[in-house]
Design an enzyme around this catalytic site. Structure first.
Site, PDB file in Angstrom:
ATOM      1  N   HIS A  75       0.847  -1.194   0.000  1.00  0.00           N
ATOM      2  CA  HIS A  75       0.000   0.000   0.000  1.00  0.00           C
ATOM      3  C   HIS A  75       0.888   1.251   0.000  1.00  0.00           C
ATOM      4  O   HIS A  75       0.415   2.350   0.222  1.00  0.00           O
ATOM      5  CB  HIS A  75      -0.927   0.001   1.226  1.00  0.00           C
ATOM      6  CG  HIS A  75      -2.020  -1.028   1.139  1.00  0.00           C
ATOM      7  ND1 HIS A  75      -1.762  -2.386   1.166  1.00  0.00           N
ATOM      8  CD2 HIS A  75      -3.370  -0.895   1.014  1.00  0.00           C
ATOM      9  CE1 HIS A  75      -2.911  -3.047   1.063  1.00  0.00           C
ATOM     10  NE2 HIS A  75      -3.886  -2.172   0.970  1.00  0.00           N
ATOM     11  N   GLY A 134       5.545   4.596  -2.998  1.00  0.00           N
ATOM     12  CA  GLY A 134       6.986   4.685  -3.281  1.00  0.00           C
ATOM     13  C   GLY A 134       7.574   3.328  -3.581  1.00  0.00           C
ATOM     14  O   GLY A 134       8.344   3.149  -4.521  1.00  0.00           O
ATOM     15  N   LYS A 135       7.167   2.338  -2.788  1.00  0.00           N
ATOM     16  CA  LYS A 135       7.681   0.976  -2.967  1.00  0.00           C
ATOM     17  C   LYS A 135       7.158   0.389  -4.280  1.00  0.00           C
ATOM     18  O   LYS A 135       7.908  -0.245  -5.022  1.00  0.00           O
ATOM     19  CB  LYS A 135       7.266   0.093  -1.787  1.00  0.00           C
ATOM     20  CG  LYS A 135       7.939  -1.255  -1.772  1.00  0.00           C
ATOM     21  CD  LYS A 135       7.524  -2.083  -0.573  1.00  0.00           C
ATOM     22  CE  LYS A 135       8.326  -1.768   0.656  1.00  0.00           C
ATOM     23  NZ  LYS A 135       8.087  -2.753   1.747  1.00  0.00           N
ATOM     24  N   ASP A 181       9.399  -7.550   1.580  1.00  0.00           N
ATOM     25  CA  ASP A 181       9.469  -7.137   2.977  1.00  0.00           C
ATOM     26  C   ASP A 181      10.890  -6.677   3.184  1.00  0.00           C
ATOM     27  O   ASP A 181      11.840  -7.409   2.895  1.00  0.00           O
ATOM     28  CB  ASP A 181       9.118  -8.265   3.957  1.00  0.00           C
ATOM     29  CG  ASP A 181       8.827  -7.678   5.340  1.00  0.00           C
ATOM     30  OD1 ASP A 181       7.940  -6.798   5.436  1.00  0.00           O
ATOM     31  OD2 ASP A 181       9.488  -8.050   6.309  1.00  0.00           O
ATOM     32  N   SER A 182      11.019  -5.432   3.602  1.00  0.00           N
ATOM     33  CA  SER A 182      12.359  -4.883   3.695  1.00  0.00           C
ATOM     34  C   SER A 182      12.445  -3.986   4.903  1.00  0.00           C
ATOM     35  O   SER A 182      11.434  -3.556   5.452  1.00  0.00           O
ATOM     36  CB  SER A 182      12.689  -4.107   2.423  1.00  0.00           C
ATOM     37  OG  SER A 182      11.677  -3.165   2.160  1.00  0.00           O
ATOM     38  N   PHE A 230      12.555   6.902  -0.360  1.00  0.00           N
ATOM     39  CA  PHE A 230      11.485   6.939   0.640  1.00  0.00           C
ATOM     40  C   PHE A 230      11.982   6.221   1.888  1.00  0.00           C
ATOM     41  O   PHE A 230      13.100   5.704   1.917  1.00  0.00           O
ATOM     42  CB  PHE A 230      10.197   6.292   0.101  1.00  0.00           C
ATOM     43  CG  PHE A 230      10.361   4.866  -0.324  1.00  0.00           C
ATOM     44  CD1 PHE A 230      10.095   3.818   0.544  1.00  0.00           C
ATOM     45  CD2 PHE A 230      10.814   4.546  -1.604  1.00  0.00           C
ATOM     46  CE1 PHE A 230      10.264   2.500   0.158  1.00  0.00           C
ATOM     47  CE2 PHE A 230      10.986   3.230  -2.008  1.00  0.00           C
ATOM     48  CZ  PHE A 230      10.705   2.209  -1.107  1.00  0.00           C
ATOM     49  N   ASP A 243      15.783   6.139   3.540  1.00  0.00           N
ATOM     50  CA  ASP A 243      16.813   6.453   2.550  1.00  0.00           C
ATOM     51  C   ASP A 243      17.663   7.682   2.898  1.00  0.00           C
ATOM     52  O   ASP A 243      18.875   7.671   2.668  1.00  0.00           O
ATOM     53  CB  ASP A 243      16.185   6.633   1.159  1.00  0.00           C
ATOM     54  CG  ASP A 243      15.801   5.310   0.508  1.00  0.00           C
ATOM     55  OD1 ASP A 243      16.069   4.246   1.106  1.00  0.00           O
ATOM     56  OD2 ASP A 243      15.211   5.343  -0.590  1.00  0.00           O
ATOM     57  N   ARG A 248      16.962  -4.138  -2.859  1.00  0.00           N
ATOM     58  CA  ARG A 248      15.892  -4.648  -3.719  1.00  0.00           C
ATOM     59  C   ARG A 248      16.440  -5.106  -5.058  1.00  0.00           C
ATOM     60  O   ARG A 248      16.026  -6.127  -5.594  1.00  0.00           O
ATOM     61  CB  ARG A 248      14.841  -3.554  -3.951  1.00  0.00           C
ATOM     62  CG  ARG A 248      13.655  -3.738  -3.097  1.00  0.00           C
ATOM     63  CD  ARG A 248      12.517  -2.783  -3.334  1.00  0.00           C
ATOM     64  NE  ARG A 248      11.982  -2.585  -2.009  1.00  0.00           N
ATOM     65  CZ  ARG A 248      12.237  -1.549  -1.248  1.00  0.00           C
ATOM     66  NH1 ARG A 248      12.943  -0.552  -1.691  1.00  0.00           N
ATOM     67  NH2 ARG A 248      11.750  -1.473  -0.036  1.00  0.00           N
TER      68      ARG A 248
END
Length: 199
Positions: A16, A19-20, A75-76, A158, A161, A187
Protein backbone atom coordinates in the site's frame (compact mmCIF):
# COMPACT_ATOMS: atom_id res chain seq x y z
CA UNK A 1 5.14 -26.90 -13.78
CA UNK A 2 8.07 -24.64 -14.67
CA UNK A 3 8.03 -21.55 -12.50
CA UNK A 4 8.37 -18.73 -14.99
CA UNK A 5 7.04 -15.22 -15.34
CA UNK A 6 6.27 -14.15 -18.89
CA UNK A 7 6.80 -10.48 -19.77
CA UNK A 8 3.46 -8.68 -19.87
CA UNK A 9 2.01 -10.82 -17.05
CA UNK A 10 -0.36 -8.89 -14.80
CA UNK A 11 1.06 -8.97 -11.27
CA UNK A 12 -0.37 -7.65 -8.03
CA UNK A 13 2.27 -5.94 -5.93
CA UNK A 14 1.43 -6.61 -2.28
CA UNK A 15 1.97 -3.08 -0.98
CA UNK A 16 0.00 0.00 0.00
CA UNK A 17 3.17 2.14 -0.25
CA UNK A 18 3.21 4.09 -3.56
CA UNK A 19 6.99 4.68 -3.28
CA UNK A 20 7.68 0.98 -2.97
CA UNK A 21 5.29 0.12 -5.84
CA UNK A 22 7.05 2.67 -8.08
CA UNK A 23 10.52 1.40 -7.16
CA UNK A 24 9.53 -2.23 -7.80
CA UNK A 25 8.12 -1.25 -11.21
CA UNK A 26 11.46 0.36 -12.12
CA UNK A 27 13.50 -2.60 -10.85
CA UNK A 28 11.23 -4.94 -12.84
CA UNK A 29 12.17 -2.80 -15.89
CA UNK A 30 8.45 -2.22 -16.51
CA UNK A 31 8.22 -5.63 -18.17
CA UNK A 32 5.03 -6.56 -16.27
CA UNK A 33 1.63 -4.96 -15.84
CA UNK A 34 1.64 -4.05 -12.16
CA UNK A 35 -1.35 -3.24 -10.00
CA UNK A 36 -0.89 -2.57 -6.29
CA UNK A 37 -2.81 -4.23 -3.47
CA UNK A 38 -3.75 -0.70 -2.40
CA UNK A 39 -5.31 0.04 -5.82
CA UNK A 40 -7.31 -3.21 -5.62
CA UNK A 41 -8.50 -2.36 -2.11
CA UNK A 42 -6.98 -5.55 -0.67
CA UNK A 43 -6.57 -5.73 3.10
CA UNK A 44 -3.04 -5.61 4.49
CA UNK A 45 -2.35 -8.88 6.30
CA UNK A 46 -0.85 -8.80 9.80
CA UNK A 47 2.89 -9.35 9.49
CA UNK A 48 3.19 -12.07 12.10
CA UNK A 49 6.43 -13.69 10.93
CA UNK A 50 9.81 -13.07 12.58
CA UNK A 51 11.90 -12.68 9.39
CA UNK A 52 11.82 -10.60 6.21
CA UNK A 53 11.47 -13.81 4.16
CA UNK A 54 8.54 -15.00 6.29
CA UNK A 55 6.68 -11.70 6.01
CA UNK A 56 7.29 -11.35 2.25
CA UNK A 57 5.88 -14.84 1.71
CA UNK A 58 2.88 -14.14 3.94
CA UNK A 59 2.07 -10.91 2.03
CA UNK A 60 2.54 -12.51 -1.40
CA UNK A 61 0.29 -15.48 -0.56
CA UNK A 62 -2.42 -13.23 0.91
CA UNK A 63 -2.43 -10.97 -2.18
CA UNK A 64 -2.40 -13.92 -4.60
CA UNK A 65 -5.36 -15.59 -2.87
CA UNK A 66 -7.36 -12.34 -2.56
CA UNK A 67 -6.77 -11.18 -6.15
CA UNK A 68 -6.43 -14.42 -8.14
CA UNK A 69 -3.28 -12.92 -9.71
CA UNK A 70 0.37 -13.86 -9.38
CA UNK A 71 1.59 -11.68 -6.51
CA UNK A 72 4.91 -10.03 -5.80
CA UNK A 73 5.68 -8.91 -2.25
CA UNK A 74 8.66 -7.21 -0.70
CA UNK A 75 9.47 -7.14 2.98
CA UNK A 76 12.36 -4.88 3.70
CA UNK A 77 13.84 -2.83 6.43
CA UNK A 78 16.77 -1.14 8.03
CA UNK A 79 18.87 -2.95 10.62
CA UNK A 80 21.30 -1.02 12.83
CA UNK A 81 24.26 -2.89 14.34
CA UNK A 82 24.38 -0.82 17.56
CA UNK A 83 20.64 -1.37 18.10
CA UNK A 84 20.94 -5.18 17.88
CA UNK A 85 19.47 -5.17 14.37
CA UNK A 86 16.49 -2.92 15.16
CA UNK A 87 14.23 -1.65 13.70
CA UNK A 88 14.61 -4.65 11.32
CA UNK A 89 11.25 -6.25 10.50
CA UNK A 90 9.58 -3.46 12.50
CA UNK A 91 11.00 -0.69 10.26
CA UNK A 92 7.56 0.36 8.97
CA UNK A 93 6.01 0.14 12.43
CA UNK A 94 8.57 2.60 13.81
CA UNK A 95 7.00 5.11 11.40
CA UNK A 96 3.60 4.65 13.06
CA UNK A 97 0.17 4.37 11.41
CA UNK A 98 0.79 7.64 9.54
CA UNK A 99 3.97 6.16 7.96
CA UNK A 100 5.92 9.17 9.26
CA UNK A 101 9.51 8.27 8.41
CA UNK A 102 10.81 11.66 9.60
CA UNK A 103 9.68 10.52 13.05
CA UNK A 104 11.15 7.02 12.48
CA UNK A 105 14.56 8.43 11.48
CA UNK A 106 14.50 10.67 14.58
CA UNK A 107 13.73 7.58 16.70
CA UNK A 108 16.78 5.78 15.26
CA UNK A 109 18.96 8.81 16.03
CA UNK A 110 17.60 9.08 19.59
CA UNK A 111 18.14 5.36 20.28
CA UNK A 112 21.74 5.64 19.06
CA UNK A 113 22.28 8.66 21.34
CA UNK A 114 20.76 6.78 24.31
CA UNK A 115 23.11 3.85 23.61
CA UNK A 116 26.06 6.29 23.27
CA UNK A 117 26.77 4.36 20.08
CA UNK A 118 29.99 4.88 18.17
CA UNK A 119 29.23 2.24 15.56
CA UNK A 120 26.85 3.66 12.93
CA UNK A 121 27.00 0.65 10.62
CA UNK A 122 23.66 -0.53 9.26
CA UNK A 123 22.20 -2.57 6.42
CA UNK A 124 19.06 -2.75 4.37
CA UNK A 125 17.51 -6.15 3.69
CA UNK A 126 14.91 -6.92 1.05
CA UNK A 127 13.09 -10.22 0.72
CA UNK A 128 11.09 -10.64 -2.49
CA UNK A 129 8.41 -13.30 -2.78
CA UNK A 130 6.37 -14.33 -5.82
CA UNK A 131 3.30 -16.47 -5.15
CA UNK A 132 0.86 -18.10 -7.54
CA UNK A 133 -2.82 -18.29 -6.43
CA UNK A 134 -3.27 -21.66 -4.74
CA UNK A 135 0.17 -22.68 -5.91
CA UNK A 136 3.89 -22.48 -5.29
CA UNK A 137 6.02 -19.52 -4.24
CA UNK A 138 9.62 -18.39 -4.65
CA UNK A 139 11.47 -16.19 -2.14
CA UNK A 140 14.90 -14.53 -2.38
CA UNK A 141 16.80 -12.04 -0.22
CA UNK A 142 19.22 -9.18 -0.93
CA UNK A 143 21.25 -6.93 1.35
CA UNK A 144 23.27 -3.72 1.10
CA UNK A 145 25.60 -2.51 3.85
CA UNK A 146 26.45 1.04 4.82
CA UNK A 147 26.53 3.60 7.62
CA UNK A 148 23.99 6.00 9.04
CA UNK A 149 24.33 9.76 8.64
CA UNK A 150 22.51 12.49 10.57
CA UNK A 151 20.76 14.82 9.95
CA UNK A 152 18.82 13.16 7.08
CA UNK A 153 19.93 14.29 3.61
CA UNK A 154 18.05 14.27 0.31
CA UNK A 155 14.41 14.01 -0.67
CA UNK A 156 14.65 11.16 -3.19
CA UNK A 157 13.70 7.61 -2.37
CA UNK A 158 11.49 6.94 0.64
CA UNK A 159 11.54 5.48 4.13
CA UNK A 160 14.96 5.58 5.79
CA UNK A 161 16.81 6.45 2.55
CA UNK A 162 17.89 9.97 3.71
CA UNK A 163 20.01 8.57 6.61
CA UNK A 164 21.63 5.60 4.81
CA UNK A 165 24.99 5.94 3.04
CA UNK A 166 25.89 2.70 1.22
CA UNK A 167 29.48 1.43 1.55
CA UNK A 168 31.83 3.02 -0.98
CA UNK A 169 29.65 6.12 -1.48
CA UNK A 170 29.31 9.53 0.13
CA UNK A 171 25.70 10.27 -0.80
CA UNK A 172 22.68 8.92 1.06
CA UNK A 173 20.08 6.89 -0.84
CA UNK A 174 17.91 10.00 -0.41
CA UNK A 175 20.42 12.08 -2.40
CA UNK A 176 21.27 9.52 -5.09
CA UNK A 177 19.90 9.50 -8.58
CA UNK A 178 17.16 6.82 -8.51
CA UNK A 179 18.89 4.89 -11.29
CA UNK A 180 22.14 4.74 -9.29
CA UNK A 181 20.28 3.56 -6.20
CA UNK A 182 18.31 0.97 -8.17
CA UNK A 183 21.54 -0.45 -9.61
CA UNK A 184 22.89 -1.37 -6.16
CA UNK A 185 20.06 -1.41 -3.65
CA UNK A 186 18.99 -4.35 -1.50
CA UNK A 187 15.89 -4.65 -3.72
CA UNK A 188 18.00 -4.71 -6.89
CA UNK A 189 20.17 -7.46 -5.40
CA UNK A 190 17.13 -9.49 -4.41
CA UNK A 191 15.59 -8.93 -7.85
CA UNK A 192 18.74 -10.16 -9.60
CA UNK A 193 18.28 -13.45 -7.73
CA UNK A 194 14.57 -13.51 -8.55
CA UNK A 195 15.30 -12.85 -12.23
CA UNK A 196 17.77 -15.74 -12.26
CA UNK A 197 15.10 -18.00 -10.70
CA UNK A 198 12.04 -16.97 -12.72
CA UNK A 199 12.79 -15.00 -15.85
Amino acid sequence: MALELEPGTRLVVATHNPGKARELAEILENRFVLVSAGDLGLAEPDETETTFVGNALLKARAAAEASGLVALADDSGLSVAALDGSPGIYSARWAGPEKDFTMAMKKVEERLEEAAARDFSAWFTSALAVAWPGGPAVVVEGRVDGVLAFPPRGDRGFGYDPIFVPDGHDQTFGEMDPGAKDAMSHRARAFAKLKAALL
